[in-house]
Design an enzyme around this catalytic site. Structure first.
Site, mmCIF file in Angstrom:
data_model
loop_
_atom_site.group_PDB
_atom_site.id
_atom_site.type_symbol
_atom_site.label_atom_id
_atom_site.label_comp_id
_atom_site.label_asym_id
_atom_site.label_seq_id
_atom_site.Cartn_x
_atom_site.Cartn_y
_atom_site.Cartn_z
ATOM 1 N N HIS A 400 0.654 -1.090 0.078
ATOM 2 C CA HIS A 400 0.249 0.068 -0.161
ATOM 3 C C HIS A 400 1.002 1.206 -0.134
ATOM 4 C CE1 HIS A 400 -2.437 3.257 1.948
ATOM 5 N NE2 HIS A 400 -3.214 2.805 1.125
ATOM 6 N N ARG A 493 -7.608 0.228 -9.462
ATOM 7 C CA ARG A 493 -7.971 -0.388 -8.361
ATOM 8 C C ARG A 493 -8.946 0.102 -7.332
ATOM 9 N NH1 ARG A 493 -1.875 -0.894 -8.256
ATOM 10 N NH2 ARG A 493 -1.042 -2.842 -8.319
ATOM 11 N N GLU A 636 -2.736 -13.412 -13.947
ATOM 12 C CA GLU A 636 -1.717 -13.274 -12.721
ATOM 13 C C GLU A 636 -1.699 -14.732 -12.106
ATOM 14 O OE1 GLU A 636 -3.179 -9.646 -10.114
ATOM 15 O OE2 GLU A 636 -5.049 -10.657 -10.828
ATOM 16 N N ASP A 661 1.566 -10.637 -9.004
ATOM 17 C CA ASP A 661 1.094 -11.704 -8.555
ATOM 18 C C ASP A 661 1.636 -13.014 -9.448
ATOM 19 O OD1 ASP A 661 -0.479 -11.528 -6.457
ATOM 20 O OD2 ASP A 661 -2.033 -10.330 -7.522
ATOM 21 N N CYS A 708 -0.272 -4.492 -16.371
ATOM 22 C CA CYS A 708 -0.387 -3.378 -15.078
ATOM 23 C C CYS A 708 0.316 -3.679 -13.920
ATOM 24 C CB CYS A 708 -2.020 -3.130 -14.950
ATOM 25 S SG CYS A 708 -3.010 -4.531 -14.569
HETATM 26 C C1 PEP Z 1 -0.661 -7.448 -10.257
HETATM 27 O O1 PEP Z 1 -0.695 -8.559 -9.533
HETATM 28 O O2 PEP Z 1 0.434 -7.246 -10.915
HETATM 29 C C2 PEP Z 1 -1.616 -6.285 -10.176
HETATM 30 C C3 PEP Z 1 -1.686 -5.325 -10.985
HETATM 31 O O3 PEP Z 1 -2.674 -6.455 -9.090
HETATM 32 P P1 PEP Z 1 -2.354 -6.133 -7.634
HETATM 33 O O4 PEP Z 1 -1.079 -5.534 -7.399
HETATM 34 O O5 PEP Z 1 -3.422 -5.147 -6.962
HETATM 35 O O6 PEP Z 1 -2.236 -7.548 -6.975
HETATM 36 MG MG MG Z 2 -2.580 -8.719 -8.532
#
Ligand code: PEP
Ligand code: MG
Length: 762
Positions: A400, A493, A636, A661, A708
């Site tokens: 975060h 998000r 992911e 992920d 992303c």
């Molecule tokens: C990711 O997993 O790369 C992603 C963009 O989602 P988050 O970071 O919110 O898990």
């Molecule tokens: Mg993710």
């Protein structure tokens, strides 16, 4: 040498009078003479303050009291107490008092009655008139009557000896004796709206003005205690983009007592837009006049009373937006390194450490402080916005703290393990968010270290065939995100917005408050889709692990999972917790019905085609027409990459790689665990192979591909993905330009290689 009078009228003051009236007073005088509407008044000069110390004979006692070890918090506060007491208890010489009283009476005559005035401190250093001590001394609002004004002036003088001000001067190498203070006494604007304006984009220098506005007096915005509306105005076309915030508090004059009070904004005004288009243009016109007068972009405070605009302050925009005044620095060579962690958000900033143990201490973080905490949470966002930099004990590059700092443009170092133990409250430090280092003292900024908050956009933005988009997690980042000139938002998000509400989605369901949830979420998303319209914004449905939900009011029922990262999150959760999924979809539908045809819906953590089928069914049942919206999925999990053809067969418009992920699940490396951070490699051949396979299959089927995850902010990764044939790349705000350049270069190389008959550069 001519003796400076005790009082000078603002209209008689010019920029060369900074040593007498400080930067604030001098700039007001300049503006009055340029016929800018500035509330009238006078300044009690810095020389008058000096004479007060000399004529009353307290100078020696005062400066002796300040000879303490400022690193000892007890000694420092005792010295501050003693100095302040001495200043307040000493009677002002009668002739000075008379001069102030006479000036106030004259002002009353001019204004047709005793006016309410603001008494503001304006500190100045004898040998360095350009030194600024902004924000360290006090302001007294809504003062009325000559005696009260005299008392407020003396209080301003005393505020030169607050603990923070003493500490700063010692650390910056200023002699206390050489710093004086002027008090500006100015008719109060009884503002019903007020705010600030940057006449040019302070981070890019582009000719677009940024105006912030909220209800009541400007103190709420300047102190950072309210999230204001933000308006972006293209100065050439006069086109306006508005981001309307929820304004919870306002500072106003109590009608009965005349006191300045903070109160709740009435419910029907909280989400109301503060400034109309024509009011914005009036403020902008004044800003442009001031910019023309000073021949440089300005950072302006404005106030509006019954439709009339006044300018209450103007200063040049400095490239360092936060972090307080430019003061004496140590060079990088002599700097003492205190701590190291992961450089999570670029930029360098210096300030005073504020260690935050729990959310109820957040008020202690003032503009320009360094927020130090174990880990940030969504309720900390307003304080994170005020901070010059952020340092955490825990977390990785996708925590975060890292995500939000990058979006806010606040330098950050995460995962230091021991910042809250090693650093102490009040310490002056410099945070290098690029290298991940915290230094003692105020460090010189090197060429390589960008100013905090800078969004780099080159004048000639290259056009790329591969779209370059931007990631957004909090509505507060929208203005910076738009300023990158990105081709859209590749990931919005929603969980940061939802967790930021403080109450668990089930709380809303159980209290029959579903509409309140939908309205709140809609407000946040609308800011982003509106600012980017007609460019696409891919809004991702909820993906937060159970441990984060448990922290929220009403989240006690969240299951305790052995490994939340592999647990009940993403689309697998929404398909079982259908009501929460439907509330999100209803939010999107409302926006689509309002004409936002630029929304795409993205499903996180997809693992099997059944999930896509079920989700699409629920989307259709909500009444969302697939004609009006693009549907996509995140890739992911290695499984979803390997079965991409089955997923495509369910009918999807796009896919986006969540490499944060995808990397952790491919390599079995926890993305948030500092102990295995060295093994976390988004460019591992296995991760690249999965992505390459997905891109080839999607290109064959006409499905758009994107990325992303954090890896999309790395130019080297961009080069590889463009060669694989990806359709778009979505980066962090601070990386958009870098990535855009890398993409442009790779695309040109591919053309060049083609024309030379080469197929493989390596
Ligand atoms: C990711 O997993 O790369 C992603 C963009 O989602 P988050 O970071 O919110 O898990
Ligand atoms: Mg993710």
């Amino acid at each position: 040498m001519k003796v400076k009078p005790t009082v000078v009228w603002l209209e008689d003051v010019r920029i060369e009078d900074v040593p007498s009236v400080g930067g604030k007073g001098a700039s007001l005088g300049e503006m009055i003479n340029a016929e800018i509407p500035v509330p009238r008044g006078f300044a009690v000069t810095a020389q008058a303050f000096r004479r007060f110390l000399d004529e009353t004979g307290i100078a020696k006692q005062l400066f002796e009291a300040l000879e303490v070890n400022v690193d000892d918090a007890n000694e420092l506060s005792a010295a501050a107490e003693e100095a302040k007491k001495l200043l307040l208890a000493t009677k002002m010489p009668q002739h000075m008092r008379n001069d102030i009283v006479t000036a106030y009476k004259e002002l009353s005559k001019r204004e047709g009655g005793e006016p309410f005035v603001a008494v503001r401190s304006s500190a100045t250093a004898e040998d360095m008139p350009e030194a600024s001590f902004a924000g360290q001394q006090e302001t007294y609002l809504n003062m009325k009557g000559a005696n009260n004004v005299v008392v407020a002036v003396q209080k301003c003088w005393a505020s030169l000896y607050g603990a923070r001000a003493i500490f700063y001067r010692i650390k910056q190498g200023f002699e206390h004796e050489s710093v004086n203070i002027s008090a500006v006494v100015q008719k109060m604007v009884n503002a019903d709206k007020s705010g600030v304006m940057f006449t040019s984009n302070p981070t890019t220098g582009a000719p677009e003005a940024i105006i912030e506005g909220s209800w009541g007096l400007g103190e709420a915005i300047v102190s950072g205690s309210v999230s204001p509306d933000t308006y972006l105005i293209d100065r050439k076309t006069r086109q306006i983009k508005a981001s309307v915030a929820t304004k919870k508090i306002m500072v106003v004059k109590d009608q009965k007592t005349g006191d300045t009070i903070t109160k709740d904004v009435p419910a029907d005004m909280q989400n109301k837009r503060v400034l109309s288009d024509s009011e914005l243009i009036t403020i902008l016109d004044l800003g442009e006049l001031i910019e023309e007068h000073y021949e440089s972009p300005q950072d302006i405070e404005w106030a509006m009373e019954k439709g009339e605009v006044f300018i209450v302050q103007s200063r040049p925009v400095t490239t360092i937006k936060k972090g307080g005044a430019e003061q004496e620095t140590v060079s990088a060579g002599e700097a003492e390194k205190l701590l190291e962690g992961l450089g999570a958000s670029p930029g360098q900033a210096s300030g005073q450490v504020k260690i935050i143990k729990s959310a109820d201490e957040l008020d202690r973080v003032l503009n320009g402080d360094i927020l130090v905490t174990a880990m940030t949470s969504p309720d900390m966002v307003p304080a994170m916005q005020r901070a010059a930099a952020i340092v955490t004990d825990e977390g990785g590059l996708t925590s975060h703290a890292a995500i939000v700092s990058r979006e806010l443009g606040v330098p950050a170092v995460v995962g230091t393990k021991e910042a809250t133990k090693k650093l102490t409250d009040g310490m002056l430090v410099t945070v290098d968010g690029e290298k991940g280092i915290i230094f003692a003292g105020r460090l010189e900024r090197t060429e390589a270290a960008p100013a905090a908050g800078a969004v780099a956009v080159s004048a000639a933005k290259p056009v790329t065939a591969t779209e370059v988009k931007v990631n957004v997690s909090i509505a507060e980042a929208t203005v910076r995100a738009v300023a990158t000139g990105a081709d859209g938002v590749g990931l919005l998000r929603v969980e940061h917005m939802i967790i930021g509400m403080g109450k668990h989605p089930h709380w809303y369901i159980e209290h029959n408050e579903k509409d309140a949830f939908i309205n709140e979420l809609q407000k946040g998303i609308r800011i982003v889709v509106d600012a980017f319209y007609p460019r696409p914004v891919w809004v991702r449905t909820l993906d937060a692990p159970t441990d984060e939900f448990r922290e929220m009011e009403g989240g006690e029922g969240e299951p305790i999972e052995p490994n939340p990262m592999l647990g009940w999150r993403g689309i697998r959760r929404d398909l079982r917790d259908v009501e929460v999924f439907q509330m999100q979809l209803q939010t999107f539908k409302n926006l689509i019905d309002d004409g936002y045809s630029n929304i795409g819906i993205m499903l996180p953590l997809v693992q099997h085609q059944d999930e896509v089928r079920q989700a699409k069914q629920i989307i259709a049942e909500t009444g969302i027409d697939f004609e009006n919206v693009d549907i996509g999925i995140m890739i992911e999990i290695p499984a979803s990459a390997l079965i991409i053809e089955d997923l495509i067969a369910e009918g999807i418009d796009f896919v986006s790689f969540g490499t944060n992920d995808l990397t952790q699940y491919t390599l079995a490396v926890d993305r948030n665990n500092e102990n295995v951070a060295a093994l976390y490699n988004e460019q591992h051949p296995a991760v690249l192979k999965l992505m390459d396979y997905v891109i080839q299959c999607c290109n064959k089927a006409g499905v758009v591909t994107s990325i992303c995850g954090q890896a999309g902010s790395n130019p080297k990764m961009a080069d590889k993905l463009v060669r694989m044939g990806i359709s778009s790349i979505s980066s962090n705000i601070d990386a958009v330009e870098r990535v855009r350049e890398a993409v442009a270069r790779t695309e040109m190389r591919i053309i060049l290689e083609g024309s030379r008959g080469l197929t493989n550069r390596d």
